[in-house]
Design an enzyme around this catalytic site. Structure first.
Site, mmCIF file in Angstrom:
data_model
loop_
_atom_site.group_PDB
_atom_site.id
_atom_site.type_symbol
_atom_site.label_atom_id
_atom_site.label_comp_id
_atom_site.label_asym_id
_atom_site.label_seq_id
_atom_site.Cartn_x
_atom_site.Cartn_y
_atom_site.Cartn_z
ATOM 1 N N ARG A 80 -60.912 -17.157 -33.572
ATOM 2 C CA ARG A 80 -59.521 -17.403 -33.947
ATOM 3 C C ARG A 80 -59.212 -18.899 -33.921
ATOM 4 N NH1 ARG A 80 -55.726 -13.365 -30.676
ATOM 5 N NH2 ARG A 80 -54.180 -14.346 -32.040
ATOM 6 N N ARG A 120 -53.782 -3.397 -31.619
ATOM 7 C CA ARG A 120 -52.593 -2.998 -32.378
ATOM 8 C C ARG A 120 -52.959 -2.145 -33.599
ATOM 9 N NH1 ARG A 120 -48.530 -5.060 -29.624
ATOM 10 N NH2 ARG A 120 -48.757 -7.106 -28.626
ATOM 11 N N ASP A 136 -46.194 -9.042 -34.306
ATOM 12 C CA ASP A 136 -47.004 -8.103 -33.527
ATOM 13 C C ASP A 136 -46.750 -6.651 -33.925
ATOM 14 O OD1 ASP A 136 -48.316 -10.052 -32.108
ATOM 15 O OD2 ASP A 136 -47.009 -9.937 -30.355
ATOM 16 N N SER A 147 -44.516 -20.564 -34.143
ATOM 17 C CA SER A 147 -45.464 -19.951 -33.211
ATOM 18 C C SER A 147 -45.030 -20.226 -31.786
ATOM 19 C CB SER A 147 -46.877 -20.498 -33.441
ATOM 20 O OG SER A 147 -47.735 -20.118 -32.385
ATOM 21 N N SER A 166 -45.926 -10.914 -23.132
ATOM 22 C CA SER A 166 -45.623 -12.337 -23.291
ATOM 23 C C SER A 166 -45.064 -12.937 -22.006
ATOM 24 C CB SER A 166 -44.618 -12.540 -24.432
ATOM 25 O OG SER A 166 -45.171 -12.193 -25.670
ATOM 26 N N GLY A 214 -55.525 -14.525 -26.879
ATOM 27 C CA GLY A 214 -55.178 -15.796 -27.505
ATOM 28 C C GLY A 214 -54.071 -16.512 -26.760
ATOM 29 N N ARG A 270 -46.664 -15.740 -19.196
ATOM 30 C CA ARG A 270 -45.907 -16.953 -18.893
ATOM 31 C C ARG A 270 -45.567 -17.053 -17.410
ATOM 32 N NH1 ARG A 270 -45.715 -15.935 -24.007
ATOM 33 N NH2 ARG A 270 -45.112 -17.487 -25.579
#
Length: 424
Positions: free
Chosen positions: A119, A382, A310, A164, A22, A91, A26
């Site tokens: 998605r 996953r 997750d 989200s 994540s 995503g 970013r």
């Protein structure tokens, strides 16, 4: 990938867990709004994050990688590319770039692989379109490929129906580059974006579940960040330690943000021995996590689901090895991940002889003796990694396990490092 049943405890100190995915995404995307050279250490080099890097290059960023350190200089103005911006299976890349590019002058096309293009994207596109964004895609803008005609957006207020971090971050990026926004969510989602952007000089006011974002009056300060290790990736080894008797695993330099360690707290409620040792904090709190074996008992989970979404597939493996019947609810978001994770988890556990009930928003799992099986992960990293961990109890074959490389290329290598017997 073939995993053999474990005959001895797993014991190791692991320092080479994958860097946080994540934060890696970013760091790349936020750097495009900065002035100066961004320095990113311990970046996650995996398929998903490399798509974000490549998109940033195509938008005009000057990116150099020296001895594993990523240096990024943003363009003075984001470039309109002459090609499709490929997001692969990521995503996060698609949704965050939707927010940024919707507020940038130019024409952009985002696309992904066969799984990502199925998605839902309207959750980001719809609020942006209401304030002037022009985003077009299949099924009335809900599915990629997406075409974006970017431009400055009006000030907007948005009350999200779901917690989200991707939606929140996309709208923050659009607001920073336009006229600002007010944003609220039903429960706190991952808050890396707010923390990182504030450190970079963004004017973001945080009040509980509400954000006020003011437009940028100058470029952000450049990042200089060491990315901590990913607790979501590390969680597979935590589950392994709790289901193999006598095991003890120490995970080094982990991200300890409270919105990212909820799954560990669930394991603790199930009886696992877990110790957190904070060490430092700059952008985020970093420390070590020690996990040792203890018999697991059943648990019911229905709160803070966005904090463990997750890790839910790996939690399902812990449920399957616990005494009693465990339940996960309010997790309907699992159905629109890289696969329909609720359906795929339940199918896989049934193949392993575990008593499981598929719920609309989760699952009910009664622990028992798992049996060897051949698992198809449907391209979902996953799912593949979670059933590999169950394989340590009973033996398992994971078909098409190359999907693991989207987030964690070293997964199998580290499994061997901690004492597992596997064949790639």
């Amino acid at each position: 990938m073939k995993i053999f049943a474990q005959s001895k405890p797993l014991k190791a100190t692991i320092s080479n867990i994958a860097a946080d995915k994540s934060i890696s995404h970013r760091a790349v995307i936020f750097s495009l709004l900065s002035s100066g050279t961004n320095k990113i250490e311990n970046f996650l080099f995996a398929e998903d994050t490399e798509h974000s890097l490549e998109i940033a290059r195509k938008l005009g960023a000057d990116i150099e990688i020296k001895e594993g350190i990523v240096f990024i200089d943003a363009p003075k103005k984001i470039v309109e590319p002459d090609c499709i911006l490929e997001c692969g299976n990521s995503g996060t890349s698609m949704r965050l770039f939707m927010g940024l590019l919707a507020s940038v002058e130019g024409f952009f096309v985002l696309s992904g692989d066969e799984y990502l293009n199925e998605r839902p994207m309207k959750r980001v596109g719809e609020p942006l379109c209401k304030v002037g964004a022009k985003i077009y895609g299949r099924l009335d803008g809900d599915k990629a490929p997406l075409c974006i005609q970017g431009g400055k957006l009006d000030f907007f207020k948005f009350k999200s129906k779901i917690a989200s971090a991707q939606v929140k971050t996309a709208l923050i990026l659009a607001a920073l580059n336009s006229q600002g926004c007010e944003y609220s969510e039903p429960e706190l989602s991952r808050d890396h974006s707010e923390k990182m952007l504030k450190k970079m000089g963004a004017d973001i006011e945080i009040s509980g579940l509400n954000l006020k974002v003011k437009p940028l009056t100058k470029p952000l300060d450049p990042l200089e960040i060491f990315i901590p290790n990913d607790p979501s990736s590390a969680f597979y080894y935590a589950v392994a330690a709790t289901i193999i008797p006598g095991s003890k695993i120490i995970l080094k330099n982990m991200l300890l943000n409270k919105t990212r360690i909820e799954a560990y707290e669930v394991l603790r409620k199930m009886g696992a021995n877990i110790k957190f040792t904070p060490k430092s904090e700059i952008y985020e709190q970093i420390g070590d996590i020690e996990i040792s074996y203890a018999p697991l008992k059943a648990v019911e989970v229905s709160e803070n689901i966005s904090w463990l979404i997750d890790e839910a597939p790996a939690l399902a493996i812990a449920f399957a090895c616990a005494k009693g019947t465990s339940v996960l609810r309010n997790a309907k978001e699992l159905r629109v991940k890289e696969s329909d994770r609720i359906k795929v988890i339940c199918e896989g556990l049934k193949c392993c002889g575990i008593n499981v009930t598929e719920l609309e928003d989760g699952f009910k799992i009664t622990g028992g003796e798992a049996e060897p099986a051949i698992i198809t992960p449907y391209g979902d990293h996953r799912i593949a990694m979670s059933f590999a961990i169950l394989g340590l109890k009973c033996g398992m074959i994971i078909e098409n396990s190359e999907c693991i490389a989207t987030s964690f290329p070293n997964f199998g290598k580290i499994l061997k490092q901690i004492g597992a017997n596997i064949e790639d």
